[in-house]
Design an enzyme around this catalytic site. Sequence first.
Site, short mmCIF file in Angstrom:
data_model
loop_
_atom_site.label_atom_id
_atom_site.label_comp_id
_atom_site.label_asym_id
_atom_site.label_seq_id
_atom_site.Cartn_x
_atom_site.Cartn_y
_atom_site.Cartn_z
N LYS A 3 -10.08 -5.06 11.05
CA LYS A 3 -9.06 -4.34 11.81
C LYS A 3 -8.95 -4.88 13.24
O LYS A 3 -7.87 -4.83 13.85
CB LYS A 3 -9.37 -2.83 11.81
CG LYS A 3 -9.27 -2.21 10.41
CD LYS A 3 -7.86 -2.30 9.83
CE LYS A 3 -7.69 -1.62 8.50
NZ LYS A 3 -6.32 -1.66 7.98
N GLY B 264 0.83 -1.22 0.00
CA GLY B 264 0.00 0.00 0.00
C GLY B 264 0.86 1.25 0.00
O GLY B 264 0.38 2.32 0.38
N SER C 253 0.04 5.06 -1.99
CA SER C 253 -0.99 6.06 -1.69
C SER C 253 -1.12 6.29 -0.19
O SER C 253 -0.70 5.45 0.63
CB SER C 253 -2.33 5.54 -2.26
OG SER C 253 -3.40 6.39 -1.93
N GLY C 254 -1.69 7.43 0.16
CA GLY C 254 -2.11 7.70 1.54
C GLY C 254 -1.04 7.53 2.60
O GLY C 254 0.09 8.04 2.46
N SER D 282 -3.64 -1.09 11.69
CA SER D 282 -5.04 -1.36 12.03
C SER D 282 -5.81 -0.05 11.86
O SER D 282 -5.64 0.66 10.86
CB SER D 282 -5.13 -1.93 13.45
OG SER D 282 -6.47 -2.14 13.82
N TYR E 242 -15.42 -3.45 7.76
CA TYR E 242 -14.07 -2.93 8.03
C TYR E 242 -13.62 -3.19 9.47
O TYR E 242 -12.50 -3.69 9.69
CB TYR E 242 -14.10 -1.43 7.74
CG TYR E 242 -12.79 -0.71 7.88
CD1 TYR E 242 -11.76 -0.89 6.96
CD2 TYR E 242 -12.59 0.21 8.93
CE1 TYR E 242 -10.56 -0.18 7.08
CE2 TYR E 242 -11.39 0.92 9.04
CZ TYR E 242 -10.39 0.71 8.12
OH TYR E 242 -9.20 1.40 8.23
N1 LIG Z 1 -7.54 6.90 5.84
C1 LIG Z 1 -8.03 6.61 7.02
O1 LIG Z 1 -8.87 7.35 7.55
C2 LIG Z 1 -7.51 5.41 7.77
C3 LIG Z 1 -7.78 5.34 9.16
C4 LIG Z 1 -7.34 4.24 9.86
C5 LIG Z 1 -6.64 3.24 9.22
N2 LIG Z 1 -6.40 3.32 7.88
C6 LIG Z 1 -5.68 2.21 7.26
O2 LIG Z 1 -4.46 2.70 6.75
C7 LIG Z 1 -4.07 1.91 5.62
C8 LIG Z 1 -3.79 2.82 4.46
O3 LIG Z 1 -4.99 3.48 4.12
P1 LIG Z 1 -5.02 4.85 3.31
O4 LIG Z 1 -6.08 5.66 3.92
O5 LIG Z 1 -3.66 5.36 3.18
O6 LIG Z 1 -5.59 4.30 1.92
P2 LIG Z 1 -5.26 4.62 0.41
O7 LIG Z 1 -4.75 5.99 0.24
O8 LIG Z 1 -6.47 4.20 -0.37
O9 LIG Z 1 -4.09 3.59 0.11
C9 LIG Z 1 -4.32 2.21 0.13
C10 LIG Z 1 -3.14 1.53 -0.50
O10 LIG Z 1 -3.36 0.13 -0.44
C11 LIG Z 1 -3.23 -0.42 -1.76
N3 LIG Z 1 -4.07 -1.60 -1.85
C12 LIG Z 1 -5.42 -1.68 -1.67
N4 LIG Z 1 -5.84 -2.92 -1.90
C13 LIG Z 1 -4.74 -3.65 -2.22
C14 LIG Z 1 -4.52 -5.01 -2.57
N5 LIG Z 1 -5.53 -5.89 -2.66
N6 LIG Z 1 -3.26 -5.41 -2.84
C15 LIG Z 1 -2.22 -4.54 -2.78
N7 LIG Z 1 -2.37 -3.25 -2.45
C16 LIG Z 1 -3.62 -2.81 -2.19
C17 LIG Z 1 -3.63 0.72 -2.68
O11 LIG Z 1 -3.13 0.59 -3.99
P3 LIG Z 1 -3.95 -0.20 -5.17
O12 LIG Z 1 -5.38 0.18 -5.05
O13 LIG Z 1 -3.28 0.23 -6.42
O14 LIG Z 1 -3.73 -1.64 -4.90
C18 LIG Z 1 -2.95 1.88 -1.98
O15 LIG Z 1 -1.58 1.89 -2.27
C19 LIG Z 1 -5.23 0.95 5.35
O16 LIG Z 1 -4.94 -0.30 5.92
C20 LIG Z 1 -6.39 1.62 6.06
O17 LIG Z 1 -7.38 0.71 6.43
C21 LIG Z 1 -6.82 4.39 7.15
#
Ligand SMILES: NC(=O)c1ccc[n+]([C@@H]2O[C@H](COP(=O)([O-])OP(=O)(O)OC[C@H]3O[C@@H](n4cnc5c(N)ncnc54)[C@H](OP(=O)(O)O)[C@@H]3O)[C@@H](O)[C@H]2O)c1
Length: 271
Positions: free
Chosen positions: A162, A12, A15-16, A144, A158
């Site tokens: 987590k 991942g 992104s993000g 998580s 979700y």
């Molecule tokens: N944003 C929030 O509010 C938040 C809060 C708490 C926790 N989190 C956690 O933090 C982590 C990162 O989230 P983010 O917000 O940064 O999300 P994001 O910007 O959507 O990034 C997600 C990343 O995961 C990759 N990904 C998704 N499905 C995948 C798969 N099947 N195989 C390989 N790569 C995959 C995506 O690339 P591709 O789609 O190209 O595969 C992307 O690089 C996640 O685990 C999320 O649950 C996020």
Amino acid sequence: MKFKRQHVIITGGSSGIGKATAIMLVQEGAHVSIVARHLETLETAKAELEAVKVYPEQHIICLSADVSQHDQIELAIARCVEELGPPDILIASAGISHPGYFHELPLHIFEETMAINYFGTLYAIRSVLPFMQQNKRGHIVIISSGAGLIGIYGYTPYSPSKFALRGLAESLRGELKYFGIDVSIVYPPDTDTPQLAVENLTKPHETKLITGTAKTWSPEGVAATILQGLLKNDFVITPGLEMKLLQGWHSMLAPVINWYFDKIVKGVRSI
Ligand SMILES: NC(=O)c1ccc[n+]([C@@H]2O[C@H](COP(=O)([O-])OP(=O)(O)OC[C@H]3O[C@@H](n4cnc5c(N)ncnc54)[C@H](OP(=O)(O)O)[C@@H]3O)[C@@H](O)[C@H]2O)c1
């Protein structure tokens, strides 16, 4: 610089939170491998990482793999190792979220969320483990969520994925310690990333009101907390006071939190 010349693999990482963490690690001198599915996003992220390199021999690679497919992530990690050597750190950040009402969401959403968030993390850990065991050192960071500490209205696919990561981290920590491998688990709050934007498309109104009570973090803020946690070798990494309190007191706080969430939902339902 603790991270200089270390090899960090980030699922991942395109992104993000994953990308923000990758950028900071490159700025600290690490060699970074990023893994995700979409090649175009990976290439764009790789260019961003290349732009912040701090010495010419620093290596950045990107590989396309779906973490929910064991053979794909195992092969991708083997390739990262071939190119940059055994990993010092794995950051398992790949994840998805598709909120909605439990009774309306199709079953495949629950299955896909668990396959990516839980099994995708587990497969990545299993793939780096032989290399870390051989080296008798390494650090595994599991991402998580605050939704992995308390169940939140609208997050039925979700939250359980987590929660499962919390169980994995807590049970794995003691086992891996004896191989010289550290484990950390991160509980980020809502963070301004593409995932949050996608979530907002299907998030029930009640969920928006509930999650809207907390501050939204920047991915850079979360990444900085992850790096601090890595440096201190913290098992639990909690960006901000709210997550720290929630992590320490979630069971005690649950009745009050549930009362408060129910009050918000009642306000919407009685309109
Ligand atoms: N944003 C929030 O509010 C938040 C809060 C708490 C926790 N989190 C956690 O933090 C982590 C990162 O989230 P983010 O917000 O940064 O999300 P994001 O910007 O959507 O990034 C997600 C990343 O995961 C990759 N990904 C998704 N499905 C995948 C798969 N099947 N195989 C390989 N790569 C995959 C995506 O690339 P591709 O789609 O190209 O595969 C992307 O690089 C996640 O685990 C999320 O649950 C996020």
